[in-house]
Design a protein around this motif. Structure first.
Motif, short mmCIF file in Angstrom:
data_model
loop_
_atom_site.label_atom_id
_atom_site.label_comp_id
_atom_site.label_asym_id
_atom_site.label_seq_id
_atom_site.Cartn_x
_atom_site.Cartn_y
_atom_site.Cartn_z
N CYS A 122 -15.07 -17.75 8.09
CA CYS A 122 -14.05 -16.80 8.34
C CYS A 122 -12.83 -17.33 7.72
O CYS A 122 -11.86 -16.63 7.29
N CYS A 123 -12.21 -18.71 8.09
CA CYS A 123 -11.15 -19.31 7.61
C CYS A 123 -11.20 -19.65 6.16
O CYS A 123 -10.28 -19.47 5.32
N ALA A 124 -12.36 -19.88 5.63
CA ALA A 124 -12.57 -19.99 4.00
C ALA A 124 -12.20 -18.94 3.45
O ALA A 124 -11.46 -18.86 2.38
N LEU A 125 -12.89 -17.80 3.91
CA LEU A 125 -12.76 -16.53 3.06
C LEU A 125 -11.11 -16.00 3.26
O LEU A 125 -10.70 -15.43 2.18
N ALA A 126 -10.41 -16.22 4.44
CA ALA A 126 -9.25 -16.07 4.49
C ALA A 126 -8.37 -16.50 3.48
O ALA A 126 -7.35 -15.91 2.92
N ARG A 135 -0.58 -15.55 -1.94
CA ARG A 135 0.17 -15.94 -0.64
C ARG A 135 -0.02 -17.52 -0.27
O ARG A 135 -0.99 -18.11 -0.62
N GLU A 136 0.71 -17.69 0.76
CA GLU A 136 0.64 -19.19 1.35
C GLU A 136 -0.67 -19.10 2.34
O GLU A 136 -1.05 -18.22 2.97
N LEU A 137 -1.05 -20.41 2.21
CA LEU A 137 -2.54 -20.35 2.80
C LEU A 137 -2.35 -20.77 4.09
O LEU A 137 -1.21 -21.21 4.74
N GLY A 258 -7.72 -16.27 12.63
CA GLY A 258 -6.99 -15.03 13.27
C GLY A 258 -5.71 -15.24 12.97
O GLY A 258 -4.90 -14.04 12.66
N LEU A 259 -5.23 -16.48 12.68
CA LEU A 259 -3.68 -16.57 12.35
C LEU A 259 -3.26 -15.95 11.03
O LEU A 259 -2.68 -15.31 10.55
N ALA A 260 -4.29 -16.08 10.19
CA ALA A 260 -4.31 -15.34 8.72
C ALA A 260 -4.20 -13.99 8.83
O ALA A 260 -3.26 -13.36 8.16
N GLU A 261 -4.95 -13.42 9.68
CA GLU A 261 -4.84 -12.06 9.95
C GLU A 261 -3.50 -11.47 10.56
O GLU A 261 -3.16 -10.42 10.09
N LEU A 262 -3.15 -12.20 11.60
CA LEU A 262 -1.83 -12.05 12.35
C LEU A 262 -0.78 -12.09 11.34
O LEU A 262 -0.16 -11.11 11.28
N ARG A 263 -0.72 -13.04 10.41
CA ARG A 263 0.40 -12.90 9.57
C ARG A 263 0.54 -11.88 8.52
O ARG A 263 1.22 -11.18 8.29
N ARG A 264 -0.79 -11.61 8.05
CA ARG A 264 -1.02 -10.37 7.14
C ARG A 264 -0.53 -8.92 7.72
O ARG A 264 0.16 -8.02 7.20
#
Length: 277
Positions: A122-126, A135-137, A258-264
């Protein structure tokens, strides 16, 4: 053997761009791992601190074409199989990862490093999506460390970000899974919803717009701290209070993805979930 685990994301980039990011060693060193070597069909390898058992490369390619990449990956003494498939979706690309030898019991017991595979991917795909979209990783798991701390900046005010961390409806939207939250100290934080979780986590600290902490039991205490400036929020996430002999890497990976999706959720116009059913 259980059925392979499958994770799907929609990436806002053409298939050719995504395929390059999957097979170019320089790109892999940006979004996936510290180290990568690719010379298909003979070599596909990645390793480093952000990879389970990443002290050395443990992969070997099995098949590669314009829409598929399949490789064997030795983990905890078992040869697993990972497969990426790409599908055009208008101007976007659907990326699916299939992973064998994942058992959710390993998440709970910590018996095998393979228990991290779901949240690792999940982290890798994000980060694959963030990379090809420019976008920023999002910070990655460090499997060599027991210090679990990550920071990122969100283009939204601390009050808006805080609300999206503590409101059940908002969290359910961006996290993609029902979550029930009682936003006060002593309140419940229930994955699956307040009526469906007999053993919820507990809110142990809450300062509106500034700080939110949840006691997850054996996984320790997760804390979100927010600082704002110029309409932006610096969000710091930490996990503490766990048994350092058994670091909760699977849970930590879930928080990071989850942080990745939260920022998006806050930054992407007309946001839709990146992760698909």
């Amino acid at each position: 053997m259980t059925e392979p685990m499958i994770i799907r994301v929609r990436v806002q980039a053409p298939l050719k761009t995504v395929r390059h990011a999957l097979t170019d060693p320089a790109a892999l060193r940006v979004w996936l791992a510290e180290h990568a070597e690719v010379a298909l069909p003979g070599t596909f390898a990645f390793w480093g601190r952000s990879i389970p058992e990443g002290d050395a490369p443990h992969q070997r390619p099995l098949h590669a074409d314009e829409r598929t990449l399949r490789f064997a990956w030795l983990l905890d003494g078992e040869e697993t199989t990972t497969e990426f498939t790409l599908e055009e979706d208008g101007d976007a690309t659907i990326v699916a990862v299939s992973q064998t030898h994942f058992d959710f019991q390993d998440v709970i017991t910590g018996k095998s490093i393979r228990g991290v595979l779901q949240t690792f991917w999940c982290c890798a795909l994000a980060n694959l999506a963030e990379h090809v979209e420019g976008r920023e990783l999002t910070p990655r798991i460090d499997f060599t460390s027991t210090e679990m701390r990550a920071q990122l900046t969100i283009d939204a005010s601390p009050s808006d970000v805080f609300d999206s961390l503590t409101d059940s409806e908002a969290v359910t939207r961006w996290f993609g899974y029902p979550v029930g939250i009682e936003p006060y100290v002593g309140g419940r934080f229930a994955m699956g919803g307040l009526d469906n979780n007999p053993d919820p986590a507990k809110v142990v600290e809450l300062e509106p717009g500034r700080k939110f902490s949840v006691d997850w039991g054996d996984a320790g205490i997760g804390t979100w701290e927010l600082e704002g400036s110029g309409g932006r929020t610096r969000l710091t996430l930490t996990q503490s209070g766990f048994d350092e002999a058994r670091p909760p890497y699977p849970a930590w990976g879930g928080f990071l993805s989850g942080l990745a999706e939260l920022r998006r959720y806050h930054e992407v116009p007309d946001w839709q979930p990146m992760f698909l059913p």
